[in-house]
Design an enzyme around this catalytic site. Structure first.
Site, PDB file in Angstrom:
ATOM      1  N   GLY A   1      -5.481 -12.034   3.710  1.00  0.00           N
ATOM      2  CA  GLY A   1      -5.308 -13.486   3.721  1.00  0.00           C
ATOM      3  C   GLY A   1      -4.211 -13.917   2.766  1.00  0.00           C
ATOM      4  O   GLY A   1      -3.920 -13.232   1.792  1.00  0.00           O
TER       5      GLY A   1
ATOM      6  N   LYS B   1       0.808  -1.223   0.000  1.00  0.00           N
ATOM      7  CA  LYS B   1       0.000   0.000   0.000  1.00  0.00           C
ATOM      8  C   LYS B   1       0.844   1.278   0.000  1.00  0.00           C
ATOM      9  O   LYS B   1       0.381   2.319  -0.455  1.00  0.00           O
ATOM     10  CB  LYS B   1      -0.906   0.012   1.246  1.00  0.00           C
TER      11      LYS B   1
ATOM     12  N   ASP C   1      -4.970   2.540   8.075  1.00  0.00           N
ATOM     13  CA  ASP C   1      -4.951   1.542   6.997  1.00  0.00           C
ATOM     14  C   ASP C   1      -6.046   1.856   5.966  1.00  0.00           C
ATOM     15  O   ASP C   1      -5.781   1.895   4.758  1.00  0.00           O
ATOM     16  CB  ASP C   1      -5.156   0.140   7.603  1.00  0.00           C
TER      17      ASP C   1
ATOM     18  N   VAL D   1      -5.845  -2.986  -2.253  1.00  0.00           N
ATOM     19  CA  VAL D   1      -7.153  -2.706  -1.641  1.00  0.00           C
ATOM     20  C   VAL D   1      -8.014  -3.957  -1.779  1.00  0.00           C
ATOM     21  O   VAL D   1      -8.165  -4.488  -2.886  1.00  0.00           O
ATOM     22  CB  VAL D   1      -7.852  -1.512  -2.350  1.00  0.00           C
TER      23      VAL D   1
ATOM     24  N   GLU E   1      -3.532  -4.534  -7.853  1.00  0.00           N
ATOM     25  CA  GLU E   1      -4.829  -5.068  -7.405  1.00  0.00           C
ATOM     26  C   GLU E   1      -4.853  -5.388  -5.909  1.00  0.00           C
ATOM     27  O   GLU E   1      -5.841  -5.147  -5.218  1.00  0.00           O
ATOM     28  CB  GLU E   1      -5.196  -6.333  -8.205  1.00  0.00           C
TER      29      GLU E   1
ATOM     30  N   LYS F   1      -5.867   3.146   1.909  1.00  0.00           N
ATOM     31  CA  LYS F   1      -6.609   2.491   0.815  1.00  0.00           C
ATOM     32  C   LYS F   1      -7.539   3.459   0.093  1.00  0.00           C
ATOM     33  O   LYS F   1      -7.669   3.402  -1.134  1.00  0.00           O
ATOM     34  CB  LYS F   1      -7.384   1.300   1.376  1.00  0.00           C
TER      35      LYS F   1
HETATM   36  N1  HSE Z   1      -4.961  -5.047   8.521  1.00  0.00           N
HETATM   37  C1  HSE Z   1      -5.640  -5.030   7.265  1.00  0.00           C
HETATM   38  C2  HSE Z   1      -7.128  -5.242   7.521  1.00  0.00           C
HETATM   39  C3  HSE Z   1      -5.074  -6.125   6.387  1.00  0.00           C
HETATM   40  O1  HSE Z   1      -7.499  -5.528   8.671  1.00  0.00           O
HETATM   41  O2  HSE Z   1      -7.923  -5.100   6.615  1.00  0.00           O
HETATM   42  C4  HSE Z   1      -5.245  -5.922   4.917  1.00  0.00           C
HETATM   43  O3  HSE Z   1      -4.724  -4.718   4.419  1.00  0.00           O
END
Ligand code: HSE
Length: 348
Positions: A327, A130, A226, A157, A154, A230
């Site tokens: 994941g 990111k 985070d 996000v 891809e 995004k």
């Molecule tokens: N820590 C992030 C979340 C992981 O919880 O969505 C994926 O970017």
């Protein structure tokens, strides 16, 4: 067609990609006409190996799965003797570099330097990182175009859930006026656990960490950093903005108590951490904040660690996509989907 691929970073995402490449080698060859040869792996903790003719992927996975480092691979080196990633990129005969090192959302480094080196030495780049995408997308995209190369993101996000592919292909011809979504799985998991299982915030966060959803520093999740990174990427890629993470009006979920969650539930509402970006004239603005949504909103039905994004378009109106946001295999797949996108262009 066969592609030579170099992995810079071989942690969870890199190993997820390698597992998919082993499991689906035949299917990818037969259905998609795509073959991958891994010609370089470089990882700060696991060491490096350069193999112009291609590595035995199963052997690499076996070594890493056993907790060993790449000096256990013939010709490989452990972390102390590892080839510097910049040298590795330069020396490698890879057609495509998969940049899979850790995210630093403040500086975008060292990943941005690796991506620039790859583009300068004639290699396409795919990444789920990111940092470079949030801070330097336009510059890197232009650099790629000037070199007739692709820079694809891809996995930055909603992991492999095809947000950018949807915008690029299925929604092509539409103007995207606004996007809003649930872009952080950890906070959505916490809010779900507070409502459905009556858990306290702290216990739900501990469980999210245990299940591996949270960032190394979970304040990045719960304080909205985070999701802010995004929504910046979506703003700049899909809405033509040029904003930075500091431009996002940001509020985390720290102020949401169990009592508030249960009160909303009693009135047919649900709290969600909503990231939104909107185009107004030539200006793009973005925010991340908790919102109390009616259950009729498609985003209100997104539970657990799932993510979702609603596109507001001129020709179709609102279109919502829901899927995993994190994941090993899910993000490994995001890299495969970008490799296949490059293949579709080159194989024409
Ligand atoms: N820590 C992030 C979340 C992981 O919880 O969505 C994926 O970017």
């Amino acid at each position: 067609m066969e592609y030579k691929i170099g992995l810079i970073g071989c942690g969870t995402v890199g190993q997820g990609l390698l597992e998919i490449l082993v499991k689906k080698a035949e299917e990818l060859r037969e259905r998609n006409g795509f073959e991958a040869r891994i010609v370089a792996v470089s990882d700060k903790l696991k060491g490096s190996v350069l193999a112009p003719d291609g590595l035995d992927i199963s052997k690499v996975l076996e070594i890493l799965g056993a907790g060993k480092t790449l000096d256990a691979y013939p010709g490989g080196s452990g972390p102390s003797a590892a080839v510097d990633p910049l040298d590795m990129i330069e020396k490698s005969n890879a057609d495509i570099i998969a940049e899979l090192t850790y995210t630093d959302i403040k500086t975008g480094e060292p990943a941005t330097g690796y991506i620039k080196k790859a583009l300068r030495t004639g290699k396409h780049v795919v990444t789920s990182n990111k940092g470079p995408a949030a801070l330097h997308y336009q510059e890197l995209k232009k650099m790629a175009q000037a070199n007739r190369l692709q820079f694809r993101i891809e996995g930055t996000v909603m992991s492999g859930t095809p947000v950018f592919h949807l915008a690029e292909t299925g929604l092509a011809g539409n103007e995207i006026r606004e996007v809003q979504g649930i872009l952080n799985g950890t906070t959505n998991f916490i809010l779900t656990k507070m409502e459905v299982d009556g858990m306290d915030y702290a216990d739900a966060l501990k469980l999210a960490q245990k299940l591996g959803y949270a960032e190394a520093d979970p304040t990045a999740d719960v304080e909205g950093f985070d999701a802010a990174g995004k929504i910046v990427i979506l703003s700049n890629v899909l809405l033509g903005g040029s904003i930075a993470p500091a431009d996002v009006r940001r509020e985390g979920i720290g102020s949401i108590t169990k009592a508030m969650v249960l009160d909303a539930k009693a009135q047919g509402h649900r709290y969600k951490l909503i990231a939104r970006a909107k185009k107004d004239g030539g200006k793009v603005t973005a925010s991340v904040a908790p919102q109390r949504l009616p259950l009729s909103d498609p985003l209100a039905g997104v539970m657990g660690a799932q993510n979702a994004l609603t596109f507001d378009t001129d020709l179709l109106g609102k279109v919502t996509i829901q899927g995993p946001g994190a994941g090993k295999i899910e993000t490994g797949f995001s890299i495969l989907s970008d490799l296949l996108a490059i293949h579709r262009t080159l194989a024409k």
